[in-house]
Design a protein around this motif. Structure first.
Motif, PDB file in Angstrom:
ATOM      1  N   ALA A 165       0.846  -1.155   0.027  1.00 31.34           N
ATOM      2  CA  ALA A 165       0.141  -0.074  -0.001  1.00 31.34           C
ATOM      3  C   ALA A 165       0.822   1.150  -0.086  1.00 31.34           C
ATOM      4  O   ALA A 165       0.441   2.226  -0.503  1.00 31.34           O
ATOM      5  CB  ALA A 165      -1.005   0.136   1.269  1.00 31.34           C
ATOM      6  N   GLN A 166       1.973   1.252   0.619  1.00 36.03           N
ATOM      7  CA  GLN A 166       2.997   2.106   0.509  1.00 36.03           C
ATOM      8  C   GLN A 166       3.894   2.593  -0.403  1.00 36.03           C
ATOM      9  O   GLN A 166       4.686   3.329  -0.415  1.00 36.03           O
ATOM     10  CB  GLN A 166       3.668   2.444   1.995  1.00 36.03           C
ATOM     11  CG  GLN A 166       2.792   2.401   3.126  1.00 36.03           C
ATOM     12  CD  GLN A 166       3.225   2.358   4.422  1.00 36.03           C
ATOM     13  OE1 GLN A 166       4.587   2.077   4.749  1.00 36.03           O
ATOM     14  NE2 GLN A 166       2.779   2.673   5.458  1.00 36.03           N
ATOM     15  N   THR A 167       4.083   1.625  -1.369  1.00 29.15           N
ATOM     16  CA  THR A 167       5.077   1.665  -2.355  1.00 29.15           C
ATOM     17  C   THR A 167       4.505   2.005  -3.719  1.00 29.15           C
ATOM     18  O   THR A 167       3.468   1.487  -4.478  1.00 29.15           O
ATOM     19  CB  THR A 167       5.543   0.058  -2.824  1.00 29.15           C
ATOM     20  OG1 THR A 167       6.022  -0.384  -1.524  1.00 29.15           O
ATOM     21  CG2 THR A 167       6.666   0.280  -3.756  1.00 29.15           C
ATOM     22  N   ALA A 168       4.984   3.205  -4.273  1.00 31.20           N
ATOM     23  CA  ALA A 168       4.261   3.727  -5.356  1.00 31.20           C
ATOM     24  C   ALA A 168       4.903   2.917  -6.735  1.00 31.20           C
ATOM     25  O   ALA A 168       5.872   2.577  -6.629  1.00 31.20           O
ATOM     26  CB  ALA A 168       4.808   5.164  -5.672  1.00 31.20           C
ATOM     27  N   ILE A 235     -11.486   8.789  -5.379  1.00 32.52           N
ATOM     28  CA  ILE A 235     -10.083   9.415  -5.875  1.00 32.52           C
ATOM     29  C   ILE A 235      -9.039   8.348  -5.981  1.00 32.52           C
ATOM     30  O   ILE A 235      -9.193   7.045  -5.237  1.00 32.52           O
ATOM     31  CB  ILE A 235      -9.697  10.543  -5.031  1.00 32.52           C
ATOM     32  CG1 ILE A 235      -9.374   9.952  -3.404  1.00 32.52           C
ATOM     33  CG2 ILE A 235     -10.594  11.638  -4.919  1.00 32.52           C
ATOM     34  CD1 ILE A 235      -8.845  10.901  -2.698  1.00 32.52           C
ATOM     35  N   THR A 236      -8.123   8.527  -6.643  1.00 35.88           N
ATOM     36  CA  THR A 236      -6.908   7.585  -6.728  1.00 35.88           C
ATOM     37  C   THR A 236      -6.139   7.553  -5.467  1.00 35.88           C
ATOM     38  O   THR A 236      -6.090   8.622  -4.456  1.00 35.88           O
ATOM     39  CB  THR A 236      -5.905   8.097  -7.694  1.00 35.88           C
ATOM     40  OG1 THR A 236      -5.520   9.508  -7.688  1.00 35.88           O
ATOM     41  CG2 THR A 236      -6.573   8.012  -9.174  1.00 35.88           C
ATOM     42  N   GLN A 237      -5.484   6.669  -5.053  1.00 33.48           N
ATOM     43  CA  GLN A 237      -4.787   6.289  -3.686  1.00 33.48           C
ATOM     44  C   GLN A 237      -3.278   6.258  -3.994  1.00 33.48           C
ATOM     45  O   GLN A 237      -2.864   5.641  -4.867  1.00 33.48           O
ATOM     46  CB  GLN A 237      -5.372   5.262  -3.113  1.00 33.48           C
ATOM     47  CG  GLN A 237      -4.813   4.779  -1.707  1.00 33.48           C
ATOM     48  CD  GLN A 237      -5.651   3.385  -1.365  1.00 33.48           C
ATOM     49  OE1 GLN A 237      -6.401   2.939  -1.961  1.00 33.48           O
ATOM     50  NE2 GLN A 237      -5.137   3.105  -0.221  1.00 33.48           N
ATOM     51  N   ASP A 238      -2.726   6.798  -2.888  1.00 35.95           N
ATOM     52  CA  ASP A 238      -1.178   6.811  -2.843  1.00 35.95           C
ATOM     53  C   ASP A 238      -0.792   5.162  -2.847  1.00 35.95           C
ATOM     54  O   ASP A 238      -1.155   4.384  -2.187  1.00 35.95           O
ATOM     55  CB  ASP A 238      -0.520   7.361  -1.645  1.00 35.95           C
ATOM     56  CG  ASP A 238      -0.447   8.790  -1.358  1.00 35.95           C
ATOM     57  OD1 ASP A 238      -0.602   9.424  -2.737  1.00 35.95           O
ATOM     58  OD2 ASP A 238      -0.771   9.334  -0.603  1.00 35.95           O
ATOM     59  N   GLY A 239       0.372   5.041  -3.635  1.00 34.43           N
ATOM     60  CA  GLY A 239       0.869   3.693  -3.537  1.00 34.43           C
ATOM     61  C   GLY A 239       0.339   2.749  -4.417  1.00 34.43           C
ATOM     62  O   GLY A 239       0.847   1.635  -4.639  1.00 34.43           O
ATOM     63  N   GLU A 240      -1.044   2.886  -4.702  1.00 32.21           N
ATOM     64  CA  GLU A 240      -1.658   1.758  -5.551  1.00 32.21           C
ATOM     65  C   GLU A 240      -2.383   2.274  -6.629  1.00 32.21           C
ATOM     66  O   GLU A 240      -2.039   1.504  -7.553  1.00 32.21           O
ATOM     67  CB  GLU A 240      -3.021   1.103  -4.559  1.00 32.21           C
ATOM     68  CG  GLU A 240      -2.574   0.511  -3.263  1.00 32.21           C
ATOM     69  CD  GLU A 240      -3.561  -0.340  -2.683  1.00 32.21           C
ATOM     70  OE1 GLU A 240      -4.567  -0.675  -3.557  1.00 32.21           O
ATOM     71  OE2 GLU A 240      -3.638  -0.559  -1.359  1.00 32.21           O
ATOM     72  N   THR A 241      -3.067   3.058  -6.763  1.00 33.01           N
ATOM     73  CA  THR A 241      -3.913   3.429  -7.991  1.00 33.01           C
ATOM     74  C   THR A 241      -3.466   4.997  -8.397  1.00 33.01           C
ATOM     75  O   THR A 241      -4.227   5.566  -9.577  1.00 33.01           O
ATOM     76  CB  THR A 241      -5.027   3.297  -7.688  1.00 33.01           C
ATOM     77  OG1 THR A 241      -5.655   4.379  -6.718  1.00 33.01           O
ATOM     78  CG2 THR A 241      -5.642   2.029  -7.329  1.00 33.01           C
ATOM     79  N   LEU A 242      -2.484   5.544  -8.218  1.00 34.62           N
ATOM     80  CA  LEU A 242      -2.036   6.891  -8.649  1.00 34.62           C
ATOM     81  C   LEU A 242      -2.142   6.811 -10.239  1.00 34.62           C
ATOM     82  O   LEU A 242      -1.300   5.871 -10.779  1.00 34.62           O
ATOM     83  CB  LEU A 242      -0.864   7.702  -8.096  1.00 34.62           C
ATOM     84  CG  LEU A 242      -0.629   8.066  -6.750  1.00 34.62           C
ATOM     85  CD1 LEU A 242       0.554   8.588  -6.130  1.00 34.62           C
ATOM     86  CD2 LEU A 242      -1.973   9.047  -6.622  1.00 34.62           C
ATOM     87  N   GLY A 243      -2.573   7.619 -11.115  1.00 28.03           N
ATOM     88  CA  GLY A 243      -2.903   7.680 -12.398  1.00 28.03           C
ATOM     89  C   GLY A 243      -3.805   6.628 -13.166  1.00 28.03           C
ATOM     90  O   GLY A 243      -3.834   6.897 -14.492  1.00 28.03           O
ATOM     91  N   ARG A 276      -3.025  17.502  -6.438  1.00 25.94           N
ATOM     92  CA  ARG A 276      -2.425  16.471  -7.122  1.00 25.94           C
ATOM     93  C   ARG A 276      -1.207  15.827  -6.019  1.00 25.94           C
ATOM     94  O   ARG A 276      -0.922  16.265  -5.363  1.00 25.94           O
ATOM     95  CB  ARG A 276      -1.673  17.168  -8.173  1.00 25.94           C
ATOM     96  CG  ARG A 276      -2.536  17.907  -9.262  1.00 25.94           C
ATOM     97  CD  ARG A 276      -3.271  16.775 -10.065  1.00 25.94           C
ATOM     98  NE  ARG A 276      -2.210  16.273 -10.965  1.00 25.94           N
ATOM     99  CZ  ARG A 276      -2.675  15.205 -12.003  1.00 25.94           C
ATOM    100  NH1 ARG A 276      -3.763  14.823 -11.977  1.00 25.94           N
ATOM    101  NH2 ARG A 276      -1.843  14.635 -12.624  1.00 25.94           N
ATOM    102  N   PRO A 277      -0.763  14.641  -6.482  1.00 25.47           N
ATOM    103  CA  PRO A 277      -1.033  13.769  -7.652  1.00 25.47           C
ATOM    104  C   PRO A 277      -2.404  13.117  -7.621  1.00 25.47           C
ATOM    105  O   PRO A 277      -2.477  12.219  -8.627  1.00 25.47           O
ATOM    106  CB  PRO A 277       0.119  12.890  -7.465  1.00 25.47           C
ATOM    107  CG  PRO A 277       0.219  12.747  -6.032  1.00 25.47           C
ATOM    108  CD  PRO A 277       0.055  13.813  -5.468  1.00 25.47           C
TER     109      PRO A 277
END
Length: 325
Positions: A165-168, A235-243, A276-277
């Motif tokens: 969850a914490q790894t982009a 919304i998108t989520q850090d580490g999992e679904t950004l972009g 953003r992001p």
């Protein structure tokens, strides 16, 4: 965070009407599953929550390996979400210690561990907790043993739900260990008997797909004639679904979860202000139409907090409109 107490009146109205409604199964974990369970109660009390058992963070991450039980945190949260009335039992399940050797532990997690020990199995312990709390419906661990989540992110192997969850980066593979674990028979039976199956909202990979990835779960969902509903994240989520846009979320259910396409997608159509992001998750209507996907929109946002979450009452209204008769 939404106050469960605000849900009491409409829930009691539903119960007093003595309306069982179609059997609904909701899969996932964390805050997203809890919100979905609050929403579904506005439609029917005939609910089964199937909860992932790969959480390795916080109190759960400490108790699970120490006591040899599945991580209790998401199960506790689901139990509380399915308990509409205030009681001493519910207050105790929500209590968290601040000091000493048990600092950070939820009393509810400790009580689930104790109930499992007394009952002889974790599954029986969860059922005993349902009885004590007076929960609506049932809460079922996706598997009867603790699992470890593994992902390949930008070509690197990452172990553990919290680390994932914490790894982009782009997740190209998601699996659970041990690979030969079997899905909980109670979970498979609930899916077989369901009229509606709800996925999301919540962390796409570590919550929703974390529950679906248990061997046998996707096969049961695909074989079911139940209406399959995906509640798209806001919304998108850090580490999992950004972009990732809405289409990418739904494609992940197929590519990583091996699931059939949802019969209905529930999506938010109201404005969301986010920095953003992060960005709102939108469904491209042309893309959906080309694939023949049924998308139902609504203003689903709870704006009472610092971060946009689904509003249980608004989500419940939409789920009520699409519920099979």
């Amino acid at each position: 965070m939404t106050d469960y107490g605000t849900m009491t009146d409409p829930l009691l109205q539903a119960l007093e009407a003595d309306f069982e409604g179609v059997g609904v199964v909701a899969l996932g974990g964390g805050h997203g599953l809890a919100t979905a369970l609050q929403a579904i109660q506005l439609v029917t009390p005939n609910i089964t929550a199937i909860v992932g058992v790969a959480d390795n963070g916080g109190s759960s991450g400490r108790l699970s390996p120490a006591l040899g039980i599945p991580p209790p945190g998401d199960l506790r949260r689901a139990l509380v979400a399915l308990t509409p009335t205030h009681s001493t039992w519910r207050d105790l399940f929500e209590f968290r210690f601040d000091d000493g050797d048990i600092a950070g532990h939820s009393l509810g997690n400790l009580m689930l561990a104790a109930m499992a020990a007394e009952a002889g199995s974790f599954d029986e312990g969860v059922m005993e907790a349902e009885r004590c709390l007076g929960s609506i419906g049932s809460v079922v661990p996706a598997a009867t043993e603790s699992l470890t989540m593994k992902a390949v992110i930008d070509g690197k192997v990452v172990h553990g739900q919290l680390n994932i969850a914490q790894t982009a980066g782009e997740i190209t593979e998601l699996t659970l260990e041990p690979p030969d674990v079997a899905a909980n028979p109670r979970a498979l039976a609930a899916i077989k008997g369901a009229g509606q199956i709800v996925l999301g909202p919540g962390s796409l990979f570590t919550s929703t797909l974390g529950a679906v990835a248990v061997p046998g779960m996707a096969e049961a969902i695909n074989a079911s004639e139940a209406q399959l509903v995906y509640v798209c994240n806001l919304i998108t989520q850090d580490g999992e679904t950004l972009g990732m846009d809405g289409a990418a979320h739904i494609e992940a259910l197929s590519s990583h979860g091996r699931l059939r396409r949802p019969d209905v997608i529930v999506a938010n159509d109201s404005p969301i202000a986010v920095e953003r992001p992060h960005e709102p998750v939108r469904i491209d209507e042309v893309w959906a139409a080309q694939l023949g996907l049924d998308v139902v929109y609504g203003d689903l946002v709870d704006r009472s907090g610092d971060w946009p979450f689904h509003h249980p009452n608004r989500l419940g209204d939409v789920l009520g409109r699409i519920a099979p008769s």
